[in-house]
Design an enzyme around this catalytic site. Structure first.
Site, PDB file in Angstrom:
ATOM      1  N   GLU A 142       9.931  36.850 -12.428  1.00  0.00           N
ATOM      2  CA  GLU A 142       9.562  37.140 -11.051  1.00  0.00           C
ATOM      3  C   GLU A 142       9.370  38.626 -10.761  1.00  0.00           C
ATOM      4  O   GLU A 142       8.505  39.000  -9.976  1.00  0.00           O
ATOM      5  CB  GLU A 142      10.632  36.581 -10.093  1.00  0.00           C
ATOM      6  CG  GLU A 142      10.721  35.065 -10.059  1.00  0.00           C
ATOM      7  CD  GLU A 142       9.515  34.424  -9.403  1.00  0.00           C
ATOM      8  OE1 GLU A 142       8.755  35.123  -8.709  1.00  0.00           O
ATOM      9  OE2 GLU A 142       9.317  33.204  -9.595  1.00  0.00           O
ATOM     10  N   SER A 191      -6.677 -14.215   1.472  1.00  0.00           N
ATOM     11  CA  SER A 191      -7.525 -14.600   2.606  1.00  0.00           C
ATOM     12  C   SER A 191      -7.403 -13.675   3.803  1.00  0.00           C
ATOM     13  O   SER A 191      -8.228 -13.754   4.723  1.00  0.00           O
ATOM     14  CB  SER A 191      -7.197 -16.036   3.031  1.00  0.00           C
ATOM     15  OG  SER A 191      -7.545 -16.945   2.009  1.00  0.00           O
TER      16      SER A 191
END
Length: 699
Positions: A110, A379
Site C-alpha cells: 500500500e 403453465s
C-alpha cells in the site's frame, strides 16, 4: 512694457528646482521598504504557521463514520439489519497482536515509503500518475496509508476539490498527532476487507476463523491484498484472483526486504483453509436484507467499503406486516419434507416496491435466495402467449379443440402436446376455458398461430433475461425464469400494461440524514391497457369452480384476483395479483427432485394464505377498466353473441372493432345486450345488408 515693469521683473530672484536625492539614497529607501515587507511577510507567515500548527495539533478531529452503524430499515423505519454489527465485523486489535508479517505486507503493497514520509508519498503519487497516464485511465492510486485512513475514517467517496482539501488537512492532522505505529494500527482496524468485514480482526475471523494473532505469512499476504478490491479479490468468490493478488503482495515484501524470495515462494504454495461461509445477516427478513444490500451496491451505486464502514442508512420498501404474513404462510403450508424449498416475492405493481420476500425455508440453513434462481415456470408462463394472441387480433372467443395434437415445426420435426393426466374436453374451447383449465393444447395451438417468434418478442418486452428458443414447448414454460422476473412481468399486467422495475430501496442517506445516492423510477409501456385488462379478466377464472386454483378460492373470496398456476414434474408455481399487490410463489427442490401431489399444491396454498392476511386491512378493489372496450355476452360453445335461449352465457371484453357481430345460430332468440357503449366502428356494406335481412335496427 514700461521701464518700471522691467525693473520689477529684474527684482524677482530665480527659484532653484528641487534637487533629487542621489542614487545611493534611493537604493537605501528601497531596501528599507523591502525589509519592512519581508518582516511583515515573516510575521504573517509565522502567525499563519502557528495558527495552522495549533489547528492541526489541537483542533478536534471530525466524528468518524465508524462511530455510527450502517443500517437497513423497513418502510416504517423499523430496524431490519445492522451491516456494521452483524457477524461482529468490527474487532479492535492492538498493534501488538497484529503479526509483523501482516504489518509489513500492508506497508509493502500500500505505501512502501510509509515510515519515511510525513503523510504524503510523493514518489508513490508520481509513480501512480505515470502508470495512469501510460494506461489512459486511473489504474493505480498514490495515496499514502495516512491519506487512506483519513478517507476511511472521515470522508465520503465524493471526488470534489473540497473533499480533496479536507483529505490533505486531515492527513496532516493525523501525522501530527499520532505515531506511525498508531496510524498503522488504526488503518488496519478500520480498512474494509470485503464481505462485511471491517478491520483485520473481523477479516481474520471471517476468512480463516481464527484470531488475527495466529495468521501465517500466507494468510497475512492474502488479507493485505484485499483492500484494493474487496469484491474483486474475495477468496470466497474469486480464489484465482485472490491468489494472484497475494503473489503481488509477496513480491512487494521481497522487493522491500521484509522476506526472502524463498519465503515468498513457500507462502504462495501453502494451502489456504478458508472458513465455511460468509457473514450471515440476522434479524427480520434476512433474505430481503441481503438483497437490499446488493441493490444498494449494484443499483444505487453505493461503494461497498462505504456501505459497510458505517453511517449509511438504507430506507427500504419492505412492509413488515406483509413480511410476517409471508413467513407465516410458508411455515403453515410448506410440507416438512427434507430438502423442499420455497420462494415468495410480493410487490406493489404501481411502484415496483418489494413488500415481502422469502428466499427459502430457513436462512440460517441456506442463504441461497431462490427468488433470484431460475426454474421452469410451467403453465404460469401461458398468459404471455395469450397476450401475444390478443395483440395479434385473436379474441377471447377463439376456438381450438382440446385433444392430443401433434404440431410440425422446424421443417421435419413434430411436437405432440398432451394435457396433464391426459384429461381433455374433446371439444372446442375458448380462451377463458383454456386458461381456467390450463389446457396445454390450446396454449401451443395459440403459440403456433401467432408464431413462437412473436411470443419471444413479447417476452423480451417484459424484461425476461432468458434466451428463449422458438419451440412449440415455449408456451408450456420449459425455459427457466426467476420468481422476481415473473413478479415484474405479472405486475405489468396488473398495472395496465406499464412495467415498473422492482426496487428494494427508497432512499440512501449518510450519517447526517442527507440523501447521497438515488435511483430514478424506471417504467415503460409493454402492453396496451385494453389487452392487459382483457387478459386480467380472463385470468380471474382460474379461481372459479373447475379452475386450477379453485381450492384456494375461500382464501380470496372477498378479493378480486387474477392469476395462473404452473406445475412441472419438479416445480410448482402460483402467480397472481390484485390491483395493488402482486405475489409469486415457487415450491421445489434445489436439485430438481420430483414433486408429490401434496408438495405440488403447496405453492397455491401459500399464495392464498399470504394474500388473505397481507391484505386483511385493505379494502377490496377491482381493476380499472380502460376506454376502448366493449362488454358482450357470448355463448361459449359458439363464440357468438348470446341469445335468451343459450344454455350458457359468458361475459367477455373486446377491443372495439374486434367484438363478435353474429348472434348465436345454434340457440336462436333475442340477443342479450349488456354493454351500451356506442360502437364507433364504421359498419360495412355486408353488415348493413345482414342487419336489414334480420330486420334489426340494432348494431
Amino acid at each position: 512694457m514700461t521701464d518700471k515693469s522691467i525693473d520689477l521683473i529684474e527684482d524677482i530672484e530665480p527659484v532653484d528646482p528641487v534637487t533629487p536625492p542621489p542614487d545611493s539614497e534611493r537604493i537605501r529607501q528601497k531596501k528599507i521598504l523591502l525589509l519592512k515587507l519581508a518582516l511583515f511577510f515573516m510575521v504573517i507567515t509565522f502567525l499563519s504557521g502557528s495558527l495552522f500548527y495549533l489547528y492541526v495539533r489541537f483542533a478536534p478531529l471530525p466524528d468518524s463514520d465508524l462511530n455510527s452503524h450502517s443500517r437497513i430499515l423497513s418502510a416504517d423505519g423499523s430496524m431490519l439489519a445492522d451491516l456494521t454489527d452483524n457477524g461482529q465485523n468490527r474487532v479492535k486489535v492492538p498493534i501488538s497482536e497484529i503479526p509483523v508479517y501482516l504489518q509489513q505486507a500492508t506497508v509493502a503493497i500500500e505505501d512502501a515509503q510509509f515510515y519515511n514520509h510525513g503523510g504524503f508519498n510523493f514518489r508513490g503519487i508520481a509513480r501512480a500518475l505515470y502508470v495512469d497516464l501510460k494506461n489512459g485511465e486511473i489504474v493505480e492510486g498514490g495515496s499514502s496509508i495516512t491519506q487512506q485512513l483519513a478517507k476511511v475514517l472521515f470522508l465520503s467517496q465524493d471526488r470534489t476539490f473540497s473533499r480533496k482539501l479536507q483529505e490533505v488537512l486531515l492527513t496532516i492532522q493525523l501525522e501530527t498527532r499520532f505515531s506511525k505505529q498508531e496510524i498503522l494500527e488504526n488503518y488496519l482496524n478500520a480498512v474494509y476487507y470485503g464481505n462485511g468485514a471491517n478491520g483485520v480482526g473481523a477479516a481474520a475471523k471471517l476468512y480463516f476463523n481464527k484470531p488475527v494473532s495466529q495468521l501465517t505469512l500466507a494468510e497475512s499476504s492474502l488479507l493485505a491484498g484485499l483492500p484494493k478490491g474487496p469484491s474483486i479479490y474475495s477468496p470466497f468468490d474469486h480464489l484465482d484472483q485472490a491468489k494472484a493478488r497475494q503473489h503481488q503482495v509477496l513480491e512487494a515484501m521481497v522487493r522491500n526486504g521484509y522476506i526472502t524470495g524463498q519465503q515468498a515462494d513457500e507462502a504462495y504454495q501453502q494451502p489456504l483453509t478458508l472458513s465455511s461461509q460468509k457473514n450471515i445477516e440476522t434479524g427480520a427478513a434476512p433474505y430481503f436484507s441481503r438483497y437490499a444490500a446488493w441493490s444498494a451496491l449494484n443499483q444505487n451505486g453505493v461503494p461497498e467499503d462505504e456501505l459497510y464502514r458505517g453511517g449509511v442508512t438504507l430506507q427500504t420498501t419492505i412492509d413488515l406486516s406483509m413480511q410476517k404474513a409471508a413467513e407465516a404462510a410458508v411455515r403453515k403450508y410448506l410440507p416438512n419434507t427434507p430438502g423442499l424449498q420455497t420462494a415468495l416475492i410480493a410487490l406493489d405493481p404501481t411502484t415496483g416496491e418489494i413488500k415481502a420476500m422469502v428466499g427459502g425455508r430457513a436462512f440460517e440453513q441456506s442463504t441461497l435466495n431462490r427468488v433470484l434462481s431460475r426454474r421452469q415456470p410451467g403453465s404460469s408462463f401461458k398468459p404471455f402467449v395469450y397476450l401475444t394472441a390478443l395483440e395479434s387480433g385473436i379474441t377471447p372467443v377463439k376456438m381450438y379443440k382440446s385433444e392430443q395434437t401433434s404440431f410440425p415445426y422446424d421443417k421435419d420435426k413434430v411436437y405432440t402436446v398432451k394435457n396433464f393426466d391426459n384429461i381433455y374436453v374433446h371439444d372446442y374451447i375458448n380462451m377463458r376455458e383454456a386458461i381456467k383449465r390450463s389446457d396445454n393444447v390450446y396454449a401451443v395451438s395459440t403459440e403456433m398461430e401467432v408464431t413462437p417468434q412473436r411470443v419471444i418478442q413479447t417476452l423480451d418486452r417484459f424484461g425476461f433475461a432468458t434466451q428463449f428458443q422458438p419451440y412449440p414447448s415455449l408456451a408450456l414454460g420449459v425455459f427457466p425464469v426467476s420468481p422476481l422476473e415473473m413478479a415484474r412481468a405479472y405486475a405489468a399486467l396488473a398495472n395496465g400494461g406499464t412495467l415498473v422495475e422492482p426496487t428494494a430501496i427508497r432512499q440512501v442517506t449518510n450519517a447526517y440524514g442527507r440523501e447521497i445516492y438515488h435511483r430514478e423510477r424506471q417504467t415503460r409501456q409493454v402492453a396496451s391497457p385494453q389487452n392487459a385488462f382483457i387478459l386480467t379478466d380472463l385470468m380471474k377464472s382460474v379461481f372459479d369452480v373447475g379452475g386450477t386454483a379453485a381450492r384456494i378460492q375461500p382464501d380470496v373470496a372477498n378479493r378480486i384476483v387474477a392469476g395462473k398456476t404452473g406445475t412441472t414434474d419438479t416445480d410448482a408455481w402460483m402467480a397472481g395479483y390484485t390491483p395493488n399487490l402482486v405475489c409469486v410463489v415457487w415450491v421445489g427442490y434445489d436439485k430438481d427432485q420430483l414433486l408429490g401431489p401434496v408438495e405440488s399444491r403447496a405453492a397455491s396454498q401459500i399464495w392464498g394464505d399470504f394474500i388473505k392476511n397481507a391484505l386483511a386491512n385493505e379494502p377490496a378493489a377491482d381493476f380499472p377498466r380502460p376506454d376502448g372496450l366493449l362488454e358482450v355476452n357470448i355463448d361459449p360453445t359458439t363464440g357468438m353473441i348470446a341469445t335468451d335461449n343459450c344454455p350458457r352465457v359468458e361475459r367477455e371484453f373486446f377491443r372495439i372493432g374486434t367484438e363478435p357481430l353474429q348472434e348465436c345460430t345454434v340457440h336462436k332468440g333475442s340477443p342479450i345486450r349488456l354493454d351500451k357503449t356506442p360502437d364507433t366502428r364504421t359498419e360495412s356494406s355486408i353488415e348493413k345488408i345482414w342487419r336489414w335481412f334480420k330486420g334489426s335496427n340494432e348494431r
